[in-house]
Design a protein around this motif. Structure first.
Motif, PDB file in Angstrom:
ATOM      1  N   LEU A  30       0.841  -1.191   0.000  1.00  0.00           N
ATOM      2  CA  LEU A  30       0.000   0.000   0.000  1.00  0.00           C
ATOM      3  C   LEU A  30       0.878   1.243   0.000  1.00  0.00           C
ATOM      4  CD1 LEU A  30      -2.693  -0.999   2.672  1.00  0.00           C
ATOM      5  CD2 LEU A  30      -2.721  -1.378   0.193  1.00  0.00           C
ATOM      6  N   VAL A  31       0.492   2.216  -0.816  1.00  0.00           N
ATOM      7  CA  VAL A  31       1.213   3.476  -0.921  1.00  0.00           C
ATOM      8  C   VAL A  31       0.328   4.590  -0.374  1.00  0.00           C
ATOM      9  CG1 VAL A  31       2.348   5.099  -2.478  1.00  0.00           C
ATOM     10  CG2 VAL A  31       2.449   2.637  -2.957  1.00  0.00           C
ATOM     11  N   TYR A  32       0.895   5.459   0.484  1.00  0.00           N
ATOM     12  CA  TYR A  32       0.150   6.510   1.165  1.00  0.00           C
ATOM     13  C   TYR A  32       0.695   7.893   0.818  1.00  0.00           C
ATOM     14  CZ  TYR A  32      -1.785   2.878   4.207  1.00  0.00           C
ATOM     15  OH  TYR A  32      -2.433   1.770   4.695  1.00  0.00           O
ATOM     16  N   ASP A  33      -0.193   8.888   0.885  1.00  0.00           N
ATOM     17  CA  ASP A  33       0.252  10.269   0.683  1.00  0.00           C
ATOM     18  C   ASP A  33       0.727  10.862   2.002  1.00  0.00           C
ATOM     19  OD1 ASP A  33      -1.991  11.013   2.155  1.00  0.00           O
ATOM     20  OD2 ASP A  33      -2.992  12.038   0.497  1.00  0.00           O
ATOM     21  N   GLY A  34       1.085  12.146   1.966  1.00  0.00           N
ATOM     22  CA  GLY A  34       1.618  12.793   3.157  1.00  0.00           C
ATOM     23  C   GLY A  34       0.626  12.933   4.291  1.00  0.00           C
ATOM     24  N   SER A  35      -0.675  12.785   3.992  1.00  0.00           N
ATOM     25  CA  SER A  35      -1.709  12.817   5.034  1.00  0.00           C
ATOM     26  C   SER A  35      -2.032  11.431   5.568  1.00  0.00           C
ATOM     27  CB  SER A  35      -2.996  13.448   4.490  1.00  0.00           C
ATOM     28  OG  SER A  35      -2.778  14.801   4.159  1.00  0.00           O
ATOM     29  N   GLY A  36      -1.328  10.417   5.063  1.00  0.00           N
ATOM     30  CA  GLY A  36      -1.573   9.060   5.538  1.00  0.00           C
ATOM     31  C   GLY A  36      -2.816   8.430   4.957  1.00  0.00           C
ATOM     32  N   LEU A  37      -3.208   8.846   3.753  1.00  0.00           N
ATOM     33  CA  LEU A  37      -4.342   8.247   3.058  1.00  0.00           C
ATOM     34  C   LEU A  37      -3.831   7.409   1.896  1.00  0.00           C
ATOM     35  CD1 LEU A  37      -6.825  11.267   2.900  1.00  0.00           C
ATOM     36  CD2 LEU A  37      -6.618   9.505   4.678  1.00  0.00           C
ATOM     37  N   VAL A  38      -4.473   6.275   1.656  1.00  0.00           N
ATOM     38  CA  VAL A  38      -4.042   5.359   0.607  1.00  0.00           C
ATOM     39  C   VAL A  38      -4.133   6.031  -0.763  1.00  0.00           C
ATOM     40  CG1 VAL A  38      -4.579   3.197  -0.583  1.00  0.00           C
ATOM     41  CG2 VAL A  38      -4.682   3.294   1.904  1.00  0.00           C
ATOM     42  N   LEU A  39      -3.040   5.927  -1.529  1.00  0.00           N
ATOM     43  CA  LEU A  39      -3.044   6.372  -2.917  1.00  0.00           C
ATOM     44  C   LEU A  39      -3.347   5.207  -3.856  1.00  0.00           C
ATOM     45  CD1 LEU A  39       0.120   8.643  -2.920  1.00  0.00           C
ATOM     46  CD2 LEU A  39      -2.248   9.398  -3.246  1.00  0.00           C
ATOM     47  N   ASP A  40      -2.818   4.053  -3.521  1.00  0.00           N
ATOM     48  CA  ASP A  40      -2.960   2.881  -4.395  1.00  0.00           C
ATOM     49  C   ASP A  40      -3.131   1.643  -3.550  1.00  0.00           C
ATOM     50  OD1 ASP A  40      -2.949   1.150  -6.553  1.00  0.00           O
ATOM     51  OD2 ASP A  40      -0.776   1.190  -6.788  1.00  0.00           O
ATOM     52  N   TYR A  41      -4.267   0.961  -3.736  1.00  0.00           N
ATOM     53  CA  TYR A  41      -4.535  -0.320  -3.091  1.00  0.00           C
ATOM     54  C   TYR A  41      -4.694  -1.313  -4.232  1.00  0.00           C
ATOM     55  CZ  TYR A  41      -6.544  -3.619   0.322  1.00  0.00           C
ATOM     56  OH  TYR A  41      -6.780  -4.699   1.133  1.00  0.00           O
ATOM     57  N   PRO A  42      -3.651  -2.086  -4.550  1.00  0.00           N
ATOM     58  CA  PRO A  42      -3.683  -2.928  -5.743  1.00  0.00           C
ATOM     59  C   PRO A  42      -4.918  -3.829  -5.815  1.00  0.00           C
ATOM     60  CG  PRO A  42      -1.488  -2.899  -4.794  1.00  0.00           C
ATOM     61  CD  PRO A  42      -2.389  -2.203  -3.810  1.00  0.00           C
ATOM     62  N   GLY A  43      -5.599  -3.752  -6.955  1.00  0.00           N
ATOM     63  CA  GLY A  43      -6.764  -4.589  -7.182  1.00  0.00           C
ATOM     64  C   GLY A  43      -8.028  -4.123  -6.507  1.00  0.00           C
ATOM     65  N   LEU A  44      -7.961  -3.052  -5.718  1.00  0.00           N
ATOM     66  CA  LEU A  44      -9.144  -2.592  -4.999  1.00  0.00           C
ATOM     67  C   LEU A  44      -9.509  -1.148  -5.327  1.00  0.00           C
ATOM     68  CD1 LEU A  44     -11.312  -3.361  -2.867  1.00  0.00           C
ATOM     69  CD2 LEU A  44      -9.827  -2.283  -1.180  1.00  0.00           C
ATOM     70  N   ALA A  45      -8.558  -0.227  -5.187  1.00  0.00           N
ATOM     71  CA  ALA A  45      -8.896   1.182  -5.373  1.00  0.00           C
ATOM     72  C   ALA A  45      -7.669   2.018  -5.677  1.00  0.00           C
ATOM     73  CB  ALA A  45      -9.584   1.725  -4.116  1.00  0.00           C
ATOM     74  N   VAL A  46      -7.902   3.145  -6.337  1.00  0.00           N
ATOM     75  CA  VAL A  46      -6.858   4.118  -6.607  1.00  0.00           C
ATOM     76  C   VAL A  46      -7.417   5.504  -6.271  1.00  0.00           C
ATOM     77  CG1 VAL A  46      -7.490   4.407  -9.048  1.00  0.00           C
ATOM     78  CG2 VAL A  46      -5.157   4.912  -8.287  1.00  0.00           C
ATOM     79  N   ARG A  47      -6.576   6.346  -5.713  1.00  0.00           N
ATOM     80  CA  ARG A  47      -6.992   7.678  -5.298  1.00  0.00           C
ATOM     81  C   ARG A  47      -7.385   8.513  -6.519  1.00  0.00           C
ATOM     82  NH1 ARG A  47      -5.032  10.637  -0.881  1.00  0.00           N
ATOM     83  NH2 ARG A  47      -6.176  12.609  -0.745  1.00  0.00           N
ATOM     84  N   ALA A  48      -8.523   9.171  -6.437  1.00  0.00           N
ATOM     85  CA  ALA A  48      -9.016   9.991  -7.542  1.00  0.00           C
ATOM     86  C   ALA A  48      -9.011  11.481  -7.209  1.00  0.00           C
ATOM     87  CB  ALA A  48     -10.432   9.565  -7.940  1.00  0.00           C
TER      88      ALA A  48
END
Length: 198
Positions: A179-197
């Motif tokens: 899982l990759v997170y931004d500087g606010s600690g929110l997921v940017l990329d959850y493989p196979g589930l969601a991507v930040r829009a």
């Protein structure tokens, strides 16, 4: 120990692969934590559903309450989860001893809720920790609600291009991903589930 910037006023994710849909959340500061108002809409295996939620967190990002309401062709359902912040839970007012020790709520329909343990644990690079959660299945909300205990684990990796990265595992679902997170600690990329829009 890691630190995060304050959350933005709003964030959104686009569902991938497992379902088609969208999740939108709004953050409201509280004197001692955060209130998050969110909605997920999706089409999954030919079924359409909506889950609205309001989650309150304390200052450490531990869950204090989660109110969920769902709608689908089968009908609607509401549920209230409450916790004392020390790992004892109630579901619709009744004790839920199988959730003892959980500090987070995890919604199947949400990419947002993977932010809670990361904020709460504040792992240093190379550190890892279990993070059992009160898990609510999206499809079950409309028919026969099941709130389960979900065993999961987070391991902090070195940052890459200024992004925090964690190896995440939920063995019961045979899930292991990065899982990759931004500087606010929110997921940017959850493989196979969601991507930040947004």
């Amino acid at each position: 120990m890691t630190t995060f910037a304050p959350p933005p006023g709003a964030a959104a994710w686009r569902h991938l692969d497992a379902r088609t849909g969208f999740e939108v959340v709004h953050f409201r500061p509280l004197p001692d934590g955060h209130r998050i108002e969110g909605c997920t809409t999706a089409v999954e295996e030919g079924r359409t559903w909506v889950v609205d939620y309001v989650i309150e967190l304390d200052a450490s990002w531990a869950t204090r309450s989660a109110r969920l309401a769902s709608r689908s062709a089968e009908g609607g359902r509401q549920i209230l989860l409450e916790t004392d912040g020390a790992g004892r839970w109630r579901v619709d007012g009744a004790p839920a001893s199988w959730l003892d020790g959980c500090l987070d709520v995890d919604l199947e329909s949400s990419a947002l809720t993977n932010a809670f343990p990361v904020h709460r644990m504040r792992l240093g690079v190379g550190a890892a920790s279990p993070a059992p959660a009160a898990f609510v299945r999206a499809a079950d909300l409309a028919v026969d609600l099941a709130v389960e205990r979900l065993e999961q684990r987070y391991a902090r990796l070195p940052d890459e291009e200024g992004r925090q990265r964690y190896d995440y595992a939920a063995p019961v679902f045979d899930v292991a991903c990065r899982l990759v997170y931004d500087g606010s600690g929110l997921v940017l990329d959850y493989p196979g589930l969601a991507v930040r829009a947004a």
